[in-house]
Design an enzyme around this catalytic site. Sequence first.
Site, mmCIF file in Angstrom:
data_model
loop_
_atom_site.group_PDB
_atom_site.id
_atom_site.type_symbol
_atom_site.label_atom_id
_atom_site.label_comp_id
_atom_site.label_asym_id
_atom_site.label_seq_id
_atom_site.Cartn_x
_atom_site.Cartn_y
_atom_site.Cartn_z
ATOM 1 N N ASP A 118 -2.205 -18.512 2.296
ATOM 2 C CA ASP A 118 -3.215 -19.333 1.606
ATOM 3 C C ASP A 118 -3.761 -20.411 2.536
ATOM 4 O O ASP A 118 -4.970 -20.672 2.588
ATOM 5 C CB ASP A 118 -2.684 -19.925 0.288
ATOM 6 C CG ASP A 118 -1.207 -20.255 0.308
ATOM 7 O OD1 ASP A 118 -0.548 -19.992 1.331
ATOM 8 O OD2 ASP A 118 -0.696 -20.771 -0.692
ATOM 9 N N ASP A 152 -6.072 -7.016 4.636
ATOM 10 C CA ASP A 152 -7.203 -6.495 3.868
ATOM 11 C C ASP A 152 -8.062 -7.651 3.352
ATOM 12 O O ASP A 152 -9.278 -7.705 3.550
ATOM 13 C CB ASP A 152 -6.641 -5.655 2.701
ATOM 14 C CG ASP A 152 -7.716 -4.875 1.961
ATOM 15 O OD1 ASP A 152 -8.892 -4.947 2.338
ATOM 16 O OD2 ASP A 152 -7.360 -4.194 0.974
ATOM 17 N N LYS A 202 3.901 -15.026 3.822
ATOM 18 C CA LYS A 202 4.216 -15.824 2.640
ATOM 19 C C LYS A 202 5.742 -15.839 2.509
ATOM 20 O O LYS A 202 6.310 -15.594 1.435
ATOM 21 C CB LYS A 202 3.547 -15.188 1.398
ATOM 22 C CG LYS A 202 3.577 -16.052 0.157
ATOM 23 C CD LYS A 202 2.508 -17.118 0.140
ATOM 24 C CE LYS A 202 2.703 -18.053 -1.038
ATOM 25 N NZ LYS A 202 1.715 -19.162 -1.066
ATOM 26 N N TYR A 229 0.802 -1.225 0.000
ATOM 27 C CA TYR A 229 0.000 0.000 0.000
ATOM 28 C C TYR A 229 0.833 1.272 0.000
ATOM 29 O O TYR A 229 0.284 2.367 0.087
ATOM 30 C CB TYR A 229 -0.985 -0.026 1.186
ATOM 31 C CG TYR A 229 -2.024 -1.108 1.005
ATOM 32 C CD1 TYR A 229 -1.646 -2.445 1.057
ATOM 33 C CD2 TYR A 229 -3.344 -0.805 0.745
ATOM 34 C CE1 TYR A 229 -2.577 -3.451 0.867
ATOM 35 C CE2 TYR A 229 -4.277 -1.810 0.560
ATOM 36 C CZ TYR A 229 -3.886 -3.129 0.618
ATOM 37 O OH TYR A 229 -4.805 -4.120 0.427
HETATM 38 MG MG MG Z 1 -10.751 -3.922 2.314
#
Ligand code: MG
Length: 336
Positions: free
Chosen positions: A205, A229, A172, A125
Amino acid sequence: MGAYRVVLIPGDGIGPEVTRAARRVIAATGIAVEWEVVEVGHAALGRYGDPLPEAALERIRECGVALKGPVTTSVGEGFPSVNVALRQRLGLYANLRPVRSIPGVFSRYRDVDLVIVRENTEGLYVGVEREPRAGAVEAVRRITAEASLRIARFAFAYAARNGRRSVTVVHKANILKRSDGLFLDCARRVAAGYPGVGYRERIVDAACLDLVLDPSRHDILLCPNLYGDIISDLAAGLVGGLGLVPAANLGDGVAVFEAVHGSAPDIAGKGIANPTALILAGAMLLAHLGGVEAGRAIEAAVARVYREGKRLTPDLGGASTTREFTEAVIAALGDM
Ligand code: MG
Ligand code: NAI
């Protein structure tokens, strides 16, 4: 005692509808709040030519607390996300998202009680994308030790303070060995100081699979920005949808309360948005200001409206409007 001063950002799409609902419910608790309405997003863009004017940020810094409706960000073009910029510029480094089942709401699971702690200032982000050549684009994913340690300390301190069972770090690092590796390393260092809180690690995952199969496998999920998110929406789906999950964006001396959901342009202006997430964000806001009892009363009133099941908004299979739901919550508050 004087009124609390709180900034209100109506936001875009369903934002004005759901923030109005939250404001009415807060008023019904009897706690006096003096709202300072500040425009951010499309309203601010139209008026000041800037979707996030510095003056708006200054008002929030001064007040220290805001209730915020969602703000629209266009896909693939236009100005960078106002939500992301607001979090970065106010130093709101922790995004805290409690995801709890509400009895009476139809969903796949009962008794879900998860907390997502999302790093809120960096990761993908940072919004830096570059084109080394035509037909190729690279995005920067920045992970720093400072931000990673800060969010890990937040998660563990929250766990200890609230008697939570464990913290699972979502990562990850098998692929992103250095960036997620650093995030993981910081979490391990902080975890060592909290022997009373369980510590686990899960690849993102696999964490998604766990949550869908059996949400009780995890308790607090500590996530870099993007995974947090995505997992937030997934977790909202476990308890009945996006209309139900509140969020707090917390920094040093500043806190902005909102919903996990966005501006829902598909239903904006129809008066049918589910205001629960914003109402519960309002309850978190009151607790933050010291009105713990009033916050609990709001949660209990919402729970009662769902238990009775007569005033559900269309997202949950009902036919009630935002206003009817809100008035039912206010009536339930009055009975307590
Ligand atoms: Mg969101
Ligand atoms: P969204 O969360 O706005 O909507 C996804 C789906 O859930 C839609 O079908 C919507 O109708 C439904 N929904 C969401 N909230 C609801 C509610 N309270 N009651 C009933 N139904 C609800 O996600 P979408 O459509 O991807 O994003 C729309 C805009 O919101 C985008 O511009 C996005 O950037 C922005 N956004 C803003 C956020 C914020 O301000 N914090 C967070 C997420 C998205």
